[in-house]
Design an enzyme around this catalytic site. Structure first.
Site: not given
Length: 357
Positions: A25, A21-22
């Site tokens: 980003h 997920h990170e």
């Protein structure tokens, strides 16, 4: 020893979901030139830290989240790490569409992870056929004693003189688990096809109080999917997982107290993960990982301050009104959202622990 393995698997699964997920980003922020001071997996005190280039890569104690510290975020306004960053390298200095992509990239990566896992599972694991063919017959059960064989196809089940046409294995399960079903005798008539023969068998059914259905000792036939079929099945399963959050939200509206009591936090997730780990089924463990990754992605899409969905909403509102939402207001909303999220997590964790006592 098993407890240690359970804990390690739990950390690996959550760590992988947070990392992917990170990473979404982080990679998109880098792609658009946004300055990233920190890339952290986990929350709380630092366990490991290594600076490479302009970014400090960290691993923290609690594997329940993570973050990328990007220039221009509301909670980074007063950070010493960001004070000399050029405006064009901040989230405020890039175009709205780029900002939205950065904020949605984490969710996108969670969805990609879930789809890859599900398609992988269906590429290697055999699945139940959509027919009434029998895959195996359990010894010393009704079907076995009556001479039913693997490969037979059930066409009809007659119970108490009532005929039930069978087209799939789910039809068999539906008939045998009908809550209104009660055998006048211990037997039922089963019409089946074996090769070119039509055969009638008298089969004894035993009631199982746990499953609340009659058991005759048969399992469904299975088959290996083609890669195209695996993709289709994986996508269908992903959609089913993704829609679960709307079911939960609906129940929260209609029955708040009961639904909240059924939610699970880290302790509940660990319990389920431990049970699946001990079962030894890799496919079930990967399926659980896909479910968690999908749920985390869907949850982050909600327009709750502090989550990715709210960041996209803020960016779109600013584009429409052609000015920035005051930083203090944005920060206050994010803090309120995070407090709400952590409060809910603490509540469900206490609830999870209470289930053991």
């Amino acid at each position: 020893m098993q407890t240690i393995i359970n804990i390690l698997v739990f950390f690996v699964i959550l760590g992988a979901i947070v990392l992917i997920h990170e990473l979404g980003h982080f990679l998109t922020a880098k792609l658009f030139g946004v300055y990233c001071a920190e890339f952290s997996i986990g929350m709380g005190p630092k366990l490991f830290s290594k600076k490479k280039g302009e970014t400090d890569y960290q691993i923290r104690v609690l594997p329940i989240g993570g973050y990328v510290a990007m220039a221009g975020e509301a909670d980074q306004e007063d950070s010493e790490l960001m004070k000399d960053v050029p405006y064009e390298r901040t989230l405020k200095g890039i175009k709205t569409w780029k900002k939205c992509i950065i904020m949605l990239a984490g969710v996108f990566m969670n969805f990609v992870l879930a789809l890859v896992l599900l398609i992988g599972i269906y590429s290697f694991v055999e699945v139940q056929t959509n027919t009434s063919e029998i895959g195996s017959v359990v010894k010393n059960n009704g079907a076995y004693n009556a001479g039913v064989q693997a490969g037979d196809t059930i066409n009809k089940i007659t119970i108490n003189g009532e005929e039930h046409i069978i087209a799939s294995f789910s039809d068999i399960q539906s008939v045998l688990s009908n809550e209104n079903l009660q055998l006048d005798t211990d037997t039922m008539q089963i019409s089946l096809k074996r090769g070119n023969q039509n055969i009638e068998k008298t089969v004894e059914g035993k009631y199982n109080s746990e499953s609340k259905s009659y058991v005759i000792g048969i399992t469904a036939a299975t088959k290996k999917l083609t890669f195209v079929e695996a993709i289709r099945q994986g996508i269908n399963q992903f959609i089913e997982y993704a829609l679960l959050i709307f079911t939960t939200l609906g129940k929260l509206i209609t029955d708040l107290t009961h639904t909240v009591s059924q939610l699970s936090g880290p302790v509940g997730i660990y319990t389920v993960t431990a049970q699946v780990t001990q079962s030894g089924s890799i496919s079930t463990l990967l399926s659980l990982t896909a479910l968690l990754s999908t749920n985390i992605g869907m949850f982050n899409l909600l327009p709750i301050p502090g989550l990715d969905g709210s960041q996209v909403l803020f960016a779109l509102v600013e584009k429409i009104i052609r000015r920035e939402i005051p930083t203090k207001m944005k920060y206050a909303l994010q803090m309120a959202g995070l407090i709400l999220a952590f409060g809910l997590m603490i509540f469900v964790t206490i609830n999870d622990i209470g289930k053991f006592f």
